[in-house]
Design a protein around this motif. Sequence first.
Motif, PDB file in Angstrom:
ATOM      1  N   HIS A  48       0.076   3.477   3.837  1.00 41.77           N
ATOM      2  CA  HIS A  48       0.792   4.427   4.774  1.00 41.77           C
ATOM      3  C   HIS A  48       2.223   4.658   4.755  1.00 41.77           C
ATOM      4  O   HIS A  48       2.396   6.080   4.530  1.00 41.77           O
ATOM      5  CB  HIS A  48       0.719   3.680   6.169  1.00 41.77           C
ATOM      6  CG  HIS A  48       1.324   4.383   7.206  1.00 41.77           C
ATOM      7  ND1 HIS A  48       0.701   5.301   7.674  1.00 41.77           N
ATOM      8  CD2 HIS A  48       2.635   4.238   7.950  1.00 41.77           C
ATOM      9  CE1 HIS A  48       1.726   5.823   8.967  1.00 41.77           C
ATOM     10  NE2 HIS A  48       2.840   5.270   8.773  1.00 41.77           N
ATOM     11  N   LEU A  49       2.849   3.824   4.077  1.00 43.65           N
ATOM     12  CA  LEU A  49       4.505   4.058   3.607  1.00 43.65           C
ATOM     13  C   LEU A  49       4.400   5.151   2.455  1.00 43.65           C
ATOM     14  O   LEU A  49       5.210   6.139   2.526  1.00 43.65           O
ATOM     15  CB  LEU A  49       5.217   2.816   3.185  1.00 43.65           C
ATOM     16  CG  LEU A  49       6.449   3.108   3.005  1.00 43.65           C
ATOM     17  CD1 LEU A  49       7.388   3.728   4.194  1.00 43.65           C
ATOM     18  CD2 LEU A  49       7.190   1.741   2.548  1.00 43.65           C
ATOM     19  N   SER A  50       3.620   4.889   1.547  1.00 43.17           N
ATOM     20  CA  SER A  50       3.537   5.969   0.392  1.00 43.17           C
ATOM     21  C   SER A  50       3.131   7.451   0.776  1.00 43.17           C
ATOM     22  O   SER A  50       3.521   8.301   0.299  1.00 43.17           O
ATOM     23  CB  SER A  50       2.606   5.307  -0.871  1.00 43.17           C
ATOM     24  OG  SER A  50       1.578   5.107  -0.533  1.00 43.17           O
ATOM     25  N   GLN A  51       2.041   7.314   1.572  1.00 41.09           N
ATOM     26  CA  GLN A  51       1.549   8.677   1.980  1.00 41.09           C
ATOM     27  C   GLN A  51       2.673   9.485   2.852  1.00 41.09           C
ATOM     28  O   GLN A  51       2.702  10.572   2.853  1.00 41.09           O
ATOM     29  CB  GLN A  51       0.307   8.633   2.774  1.00 41.09           C
ATOM     30  CG  GLN A  51      -1.007   8.059   1.840  1.00 41.09           C
ATOM     31  CD  GLN A  51      -2.260   8.061   2.716  1.00 41.09           C
ATOM     32  OE1 GLN A  51      -2.194   7.860   3.869  1.00 41.09           O
ATOM     33  NE2 GLN A  51      -3.324   7.878   2.094  1.00 41.09           N
ATOM     34  N   SER A  52       3.374   8.670   3.622  1.00 44.77           N
ATOM     35  CA  SER A  52       4.288   9.259   4.524  1.00 44.77           C
ATOM     36  C   SER A  52       5.520   9.897   3.757  1.00 44.77           C
ATOM     37  O   SER A  52       6.056  10.901   4.010  1.00 44.77           O
ATOM     38  CB  SER A  52       4.807   8.376   5.624  1.00 44.77           C
ATOM     39  OG  SER A  52       5.447   7.269   5.013  1.00 44.77           O
ATOM     40  N   ARG A  53       5.783   9.010   2.733  1.00 43.85           N
ATOM     41  CA  ARG A  53       6.753   9.500   1.730  1.00 43.85           C
ATOM     42  C   ARG A  53       6.341  10.657   0.592  1.00 43.85           C
ATOM     43  O   ARG A  53       6.960  11.210  -0.102  1.00 43.85           O
ATOM     44  CB  ARG A  53       7.403   8.427   0.901  1.00 43.85           C
ATOM     45  CG  ARG A  53       7.793   7.507   1.887  1.00 43.85           C
ATOM     46  CD  ARG A  53       9.206   8.019   2.610  1.00 43.85           C
ATOM     47  NE  ARG A  53       9.755   7.046   3.499  1.00 43.85           N
ATOM     48  CZ  ARG A  53      10.652   6.413   3.230  1.00 43.85           C
ATOM     49  NH1 ARG A  53      11.600   6.221   2.231  1.00 43.85           N
ATOM     50  NH2 ARG A  53      11.177   5.633   4.363  1.00 43.85           N
ATOM     51  N   GLY A  54       5.011  10.732   0.513  1.00 43.32           N
ATOM     52  CA  GLY A  54       4.230  11.936  -0.382  1.00 43.32           C
ATOM     53  C   GLY A  54       4.308  11.283  -1.855  1.00 43.32           C
ATOM     54  O   GLY A  54       4.344  12.236  -2.859  1.00 43.32           O
ATOM     55  N   VAL A  55       4.377   9.883  -2.127  1.00 39.07           N
ATOM     56  CA  VAL A  55       4.433   9.492  -3.319  1.00 39.07           C
ATOM     57  C   VAL A  55       3.016   8.621  -3.641  1.00 39.07           C
ATOM     58  O   VAL A  55       2.495   7.794  -2.746  1.00 39.07           O
ATOM     59  CB  VAL A  55       5.650   8.952  -3.716  1.00 39.07           C
ATOM     60  CG1 VAL A  55       6.758   9.767  -3.629  1.00 39.07           C
ATOM     61  CG2 VAL A  55       5.670   7.612  -2.852  1.00 39.07           C
ATOM     62  N   ASP A  56       2.694   8.484  -4.999  1.00 43.52           N
ATOM     63  CA  ASP A  56       1.748   7.595  -5.415  1.00 43.52           C
ATOM     64  C   ASP A  56       2.417   6.377  -5.764  1.00 43.52           C
ATOM     65  O   ASP A  56       2.832   6.000  -6.848  1.00 43.52           O
ATOM     66  CB  ASP A  56       0.775   8.242  -6.481  1.00 43.52           C
ATOM     67  CG  ASP A  56      -0.242   7.570  -7.085  1.00 43.52           C
ATOM     68  OD1 ASP A  56      -0.631   6.474  -6.420  1.00 43.52           O
ATOM     69  OD2 ASP A  56      -0.922   7.741  -8.007  1.00 43.52           O
ATOM     70  N   ALA A  57       1.936   5.132  -4.904  1.00 47.41           N
ATOM     71  CA  ALA A  57       2.682   3.895  -5.198  1.00 47.41           C
ATOM     72  C   ALA A  57       1.663   3.166  -6.063  1.00 47.41           C
ATOM     73  O   ALA A  57       1.851   1.988  -6.360  1.00 47.41           O
ATOM     74  CB  ALA A  57       2.831   3.309  -3.844  1.00 47.41           C
ATOM     75  N   THR A  58       0.457   3.618  -6.563  1.00 50.79           N
ATOM     76  CA  THR A  58      -0.363   2.946  -7.433  1.00 50.79           C
ATOM     77  C   THR A  58       0.094   2.519  -8.521  1.00 50.79           C
ATOM     78  O   THR A  58      -0.545   1.637  -9.331  1.00 50.79           O
ATOM     79  CB  THR A  58      -1.615   3.429  -7.382  1.00 50.79           C
ATOM     80  OG1 THR A  58      -1.634   4.704  -8.067  1.00 50.79           O
ATOM     81  CG2 THR A  58      -2.447   3.737  -6.182  1.00 50.79           C
ATOM     82  N   VAL A  59       1.092   3.164  -9.079  1.00 50.89           N
ATOM     83  CA  VAL A  59       1.731   2.990 -10.250  1.00 50.89           C
ATOM     84  C   VAL A  59       2.619   1.932 -10.314  1.00 50.89           C
ATOM     85  O   VAL A  59       3.193   1.427 -11.522  1.00 50.89           O
ATOM     86  CB  VAL A  59       2.518   4.251 -11.018  1.00 50.89           C
ATOM     87  CG1 VAL A  59       1.685   5.513 -11.078  1.00 50.89           C
ATOM     88  CG2 VAL A  59       3.610   4.583  -9.924  1.00 50.89           C
ATOM     89  N   LEU A  60       3.117   1.287  -9.196  1.00 52.41           N
ATOM     90  CA  LEU A  60       3.828   0.235  -9.108  1.00 52.41           C
ATOM     91  C   LEU A  60       3.330  -1.024  -9.543  1.00 52.41           C
ATOM     92  O   LEU A  60       2.122  -1.110  -9.299  1.00 52.41           O
ATOM     93  CB  LEU A  60       4.513   0.051  -7.681  1.00 52.41           C
ATOM     94  CG  LEU A  60       5.317   1.376  -7.246  1.00 52.41           C
ATOM     95  CD1 LEU A  60       5.595   0.897  -5.816  1.00 52.41           C
ATOM     96  CD2 LEU A  60       6.556   1.360  -8.133  1.00 52.41           C
ATOM     97  N   VAL A  61       4.140  -2.228 -10.090  1.00 48.10           N
ATOM     98  CA  VAL A  61       3.526  -3.442 -10.279  1.00 48.10           C
ATOM     99  C   VAL A  61       3.612  -4.186  -8.858  1.00 48.10           C
ATOM    100  O   VAL A  61       4.591  -4.318  -8.200  1.00 48.10           O
ATOM    101  CB  VAL A  61       4.483  -4.087 -11.233  1.00 48.10           C
ATOM    102  CG1 VAL A  61       3.996  -5.777 -11.422  1.00 48.10           C
ATOM    103  CG2 VAL A  61       4.678  -3.416 -12.514  1.00 48.10           C
TER     104      VAL A  61
END
Length: 187
Positions: A48-61
């Motif tokens: 939810h947080l990454s979608q609200s910021r418009g970024v793809d957080a799947t690249v994070l560790v």
Amino acid sequence: DDGAGGAAAPTAAQEEAAASAPTPTAQAESVVNRDVADEFVLMPSARHLSQSRGVDATVLVGSGKGGRVTKGDVLAALANGTEMPPLTSSVLASAPVDTPAAATQAAAAPVKAASSPVVATIPEISTQGSYEDVPNNNMRKVIAKRLTESKRDVPHFYTSMEVELDEVLSLRKMLVSKHDVKVSVND
């Protein structure tokens, strides 16, 4: 020389943070070595947080179980200014977009993670109309209390299934016509 134009020496805390920060190759290796399926990499709050910021957080560790990315991981990346790619159509297809601004940002160039938060407008609630507030009598108060206790104190589990009842309904018709026995579907 203490000249103002020179770069300041890094503090011990900055050196320690730089040493503990994962390198891009270590981060890529960690992403590959996850124990969870791709659609479950992000915890719901992180998604939810990454979608609200418009970024793809799947690249994070991820620091969660099995390498899952938690809300804390996303917040830390946003605070550190970690570069994350914008949301793509494949990421958007795996989970619904909660805000229209996130879909607009997905088409933009790479997004810096420390961007400003999305401002949501709250619709105005109409107070027109009339109603009559009738106080509850004691019987209704007891009913409300018991229903609330039942919902609050007893664990609830909901399930549903589809069943083909064609043969059961034909048996029911046969029992009514030949044996004069009425059987409901609920019996």
